[in-house]
Each structure stands twice: as C-alpha cells, then as structure tokens.
Design an enzyme around this catalytic site. Structure first.
Site, short mmCIF file in Angstrom:
data_model
loop_
_atom_site.label_atom_id
_atom_site.label_comp_id
_atom_site.label_asym_id
_atom_site.label_seq_id
_atom_site.Cartn_x
_atom_site.Cartn_y
_atom_site.Cartn_z
N GLY A 245 -3.03 11.80 -5.27
CA GLY A 245 -1.82 11.80 -6.11
C GLY A 245 -0.90 10.63 -5.83
N LYS B 89 -0.37 10.58 7.77
CA LYS B 89 -0.95 10.98 9.05
C LYS B 89 -2.40 10.57 9.19
CE LYS B 89 1.75 15.19 9.44
NZ LYS B 89 1.66 16.60 9.11
P1 AMP Z 1 -0.55 11.72 2.56
O1 AMP Z 1 -0.14 13.00 1.90
O2 AMP Z 1 -0.96 11.85 3.98
O3 AMP Z 1 -1.49 10.90 1.72
O4 AMP Z 1 0.78 10.87 2.67
C1 AMP Z 1 1.53 10.45 1.57
C2 AMP Z 1 2.95 10.29 2.05
O5 AMP Z 1 2.97 9.38 3.12
C3 AMP Z 1 3.89 9.74 1.00
O6 AMP Z 1 4.75 10.74 0.60
C4 AMP Z 1 4.62 8.61 1.75
O7 AMP Z 1 6.01 8.67 1.56
C5 AMP Z 1 4.28 8.90 3.20
N1 AMP Z 1 4.37 7.71 4.05
C6 AMP Z 1 3.78 6.53 3.89
N2 AMP Z 1 4.17 5.66 4.82
C7 AMP Z 1 5.07 6.31 5.62
C8 AMP Z 1 5.83 5.95 6.75
N3 AMP Z 1 5.76 4.73 7.28
N4 AMP Z 1 6.65 6.88 7.29
C9 AMP Z 1 6.72 8.12 6.76
N5 AMP Z 1 6.00 8.52 5.69
C10 AMP Z 1 5.19 7.63 5.12
#
Ligand code: AMP
Length: 417
Positions: free
Chosen positions: A373, A217
């Site tokens: 992480g 996000k």
């Molecule tokens: P964050 O906790 O915001 O750093 O997000 C990490 C998570 O973002 C990971 O678990 C990824 O699987 C997810 N992520 C990365 N790219 C995408 C995407 N295109 N659609 C959905 N989730 C995503």
C-alpha cells in the site's frame, strides 16, 4: 474454470474483493486503487447478465462490529465506480434474503467480513498459552466452515479477486471454495493479472535484478529479505530499518525508530548478502527531525551520527544519489516500502528519488513491480503510476508470492501446484 469461460447470465456470483481502502477521519476514501483494481471483474459479471454479491474486509475489527470500519461507508463510492446502484447487507452472515432477491444486474455489498471472528478463524479472547486454546481453535475452525458455507449459499459461483488477502486462509478467501465444484469457482481478472506479474518476475528474471525494501521495520520483512538475497543482484534497504543496521554497527541514532532485539538479524542480513555476492545498499545520511511532525526542524547528518533529540525521517541527499545510481541500469525491479515518512510532505524526497529512478529504468526497458500500500501510495503521490510496469494491490501477498509460496487464495481455486 476461468472468468472468461464462465457463463454469468442469470447467475449470482459471490466475489471476494479487497476493498480495504484507506479512509480519512470523515470516512472518505483517500486512495481508491483497490476499488479500481476490482472493477474489470465486477463489470464483466454485470455485463454478462449476472448478479453480484461483493464481499471484503476492512481494517482489523478483530471479530467485533466497529462502525468506523463499516463497508457501508464506501457503498456510494462502489456504486459510482460501477455506475449502478449498490444495495448493502448490514450483516454479512444474514444476507440470505437480500441475496435471494437479486436480479441480473443487481449488486449487493456485504458488511465487513471481519466483524465475525470466523472470517479469520482465530479464536478470540483466549491466549495461545492457555491449555484450552487448542480446543477453542478446533471449535473456531468448525464455525469458520459454517460461516464460509453460509456465504457460499448466497451464490451460484465464487470468484476470488482479492489479491491483497490471498496469502490468508480465511473463510472468504479460501475455505468458501470448498463449497463450489471446480466448474463454479475461478480467479478474477485482478488475481489473474497479479499472478502473471509475479510469474513474469520469477520465471523471467532479466539482470541486474534490484530489489528495494523500505518501510518501518526489518522484523516484518526479514523473511522476504533473506529470500531476495538468493535472487537479486542488489538489495537496497531503506526507511526505518536503516537505523537498526546503523545501531548494529554501534552508530548513534538519536530517537530514530529501531528494533534493538534485531541487531543480530541486521548483521545476519549483511553476512548473507556477502556470502551470496549480493550488493547490499544502505543509506549513509539522513534527513533528521527534532519531532515526528511535518513541521519539525530538520537537518542532514550521517545516519550513524544522529544527535540525541533528533530522529531520521528520510533519506539524505548522498543516500538518494546512491540509491538512484544502484537502480540505474536495472532490468528487473521490485519495490516494497517507502524510504522515509512519506506521509509527511517534507519527508518524501527519498521515496521520490527512488520512484523517479524506477520510472527512468523502466523507460530504459526494465520490468518494474511495485507492491504494498505505501509504495503504491508513493508512486501515485508522485504521479509516476503510469511510468512503472506493474503496480500490485498486494503487500504481504505479493511478497509471499515472490518468495515462491503458493497463496492459499490461489490454491483454493487452482489447487496446490
Ligand atoms: P511498513 O508498513 O513496514 O511497510 O512501513 C511503512 C511505514 O514506514 C510508513 O508509514 C512510513 O511512514 C514508515 N517509515 C518509513 N521510514 C521511516 C522512518 N525513518 N521512521 C519512521 N517510520 C518510517
């Protein structure tokens, strides 16, 4: 006081570590980076003839006992890592006797601190809008002090070594320090190292400085993104937030993850980048899937023309090339957040391309700092951990430190700088 100066012989040290390690459904640790990160401090205290009281949180039990988040599950792993037996105190606030019985060389692991709401110090079961909230908050702050005092009573000195939670002013990360004088509280080796790595990036920026921000996000990272736009030469934005940007420009994003209430935030980021002369690098194509699953059908399409029923789960080949070109030649690199759903093996290509480019730039003299992480899990998964300059155990803490904020866990020991 510093950990190298303090004489631990015959003393009990209460050490706040970050053992918030990921567990699989059987309670087995899937990534022990955080445990390994704390070992230098823990081993030093034992080698000096001190006794250890180790405390940590795990997950978000929200002030309630939750066996799935019990630190008892990692007791043996900690014992193996330390090469000695580890006793377990099943109630962190009632460990007086267990702590009193410790002899030099003994180790006591306390149960998850967050089983008590006092750890985080937020009132539970009451809404912020409730007129009684302020009163409840005051009462909670008072009991948080009592809780911290109890933890402090177990030991002769306090060592703060939980960088991952150093941006939180919790009982065990900051409040507890009030119950030790400056001669009896100190940062652990991991904290010292993390603080130095951040200093290295901030005080000695070699250009070009390229930051890579990914993850799910834009909302959770907007603070750091705006801040970085005042520091970096290039900012790569990837992962799920790609689609909020695509949508903001009227793109078709199918079922991709999006924050519809953040479209103006995305446009604001682009404007600020332009104003600051920062090159903003966004993906142009995506690997899309017809389900949120490793086994889904996939194809590559432009990130702003994703058909209905499909969702972007990884960076496409053109995007990967674009990202790699942007990283090439960088002299300072910060990477936080994956470029796709890297947990699924079929959607790791974007994160892998970034990891490899970061490793290559590092071999050509860049200082690369990886934090959070998920990005750490990426470099470990791709076998690149020893090809980057520094892997931080912090996510939020690292980003706040990079923003230039003094972390409460650091201030509690060193004072506000
Ligand atoms: P964050 O906790 O915001 O750093 O997000 C990490 C998570 O973002 C990971 O678990 C990824 O699987 C997810 N992520 C990365 N790219 C995408 C995407 N295109 N659609 C959905 N989730 C995503």
């Amino acid at each position: 006081m510093t950990i190298d100066q303090f004489k631990f012989a015959g003393k009990k040290a209460i050490v706040r570590v970050d053992f918030n390690v990921p567990l699989d459904e059987n309670g087995k640790i899937t990534d022990d980076t955080r445990i390994r990160g704390a070992l230098p401090t823990l081993k030093k205290i034992l080698a000096d003839g001190g006794a250890l009281i180790i405390m940590s949180h795990m997950g978000k039990p929200k002030g309630k006992v939750n066996p799935k988040l019990s630190l008892g599950q990692i007791q043996n792993a900690v014992a193996d890592a330390l090469g000695t037996t580890v006793k377990f105190a099943p109630d962190c606030a009632k460990a007086q006797d267990a702590a009193a019985a410790l002899k030099p060389g003994d180790v006591l692991l306390l149960e998850n601190l967050r089983f008590y709401p006092e750890e985080e110090g937020k009132p539970v079961g009451i809404d912020k809008e409730d007129p009684a909230y302020d009163e409840a908050k005051k009462a909670m702050k008072a009991s948080q002090k009592e809780f911290a005092k109890t933890l402090a009573s177990y030991a002769d000195c306090y060592v703060m070594d939980a960088f991952g939670t150093a941006h939180r002013k919790h009982a065990s990360t900051a409040v507890i320090a009030d119950y030790f004088d400056t001669e009896h509280k100190m940062l652990g080796y991991l904290m010292e190292k993390e603080v130095k790595a951040v200093d290295n990036v901030l005080s000695n920026i070699k250009r070009p400085f390229v930051a890579i921000m990914g993850g799910s996000k834009v909302s959770s990272k907007i603070g750091i993104i705006e801040n970085l736009l005042g520091k970096v030469d290039k900012l790569i934005l990837c992962g799920g937030m790609t689609y909020t940007f695509a949508k903001a420009h009227g793109g078709e994003i199918g079922n991709s993850i999006v924050e519809l209430d953040k479209l103006d935030v995305a446009l604001g980021v682009e404007e600020l980048a332009k104003k600051n002369g920062v090159e903003l690098v966004l993906g142009t194509d995506s690997v899309v899937a017809d389900a949120f699953s490793n086994d889904a059908n996939t194809k590559v399409v432009p990130s702003n023309a994703i058909p209905e029923g499909w969702e972007g789960l990884d960076a496409g080949p053109d995007t990967r090339k674009k990202f790699q070109a942007a990283i090439k030649g960088a002299k300072t690199i910060l990477w936080n957040g994956p470029a796709g759903v890297f947990e699924f093996d079929n959607f790791t290509a974007g994160s892998r391309a970034i990891g490899e480019a970061v490793a290559e730039a590092t071999s050509e003299g860049a200082f690369s700092l990886i934090g959070g992480g998920d990005s750490v899990a990426c470099v470990n998964k791709f076998g690149l951990a020893d090809q980057v300059s520094y892997i931080s155990t912090g996510g939020g803490a690292l980003l706040e430190a990079i923003e230039g904020k003094v972390l409460p866990g650091v201030a509690a020991i060193l004072g506000e700088k």
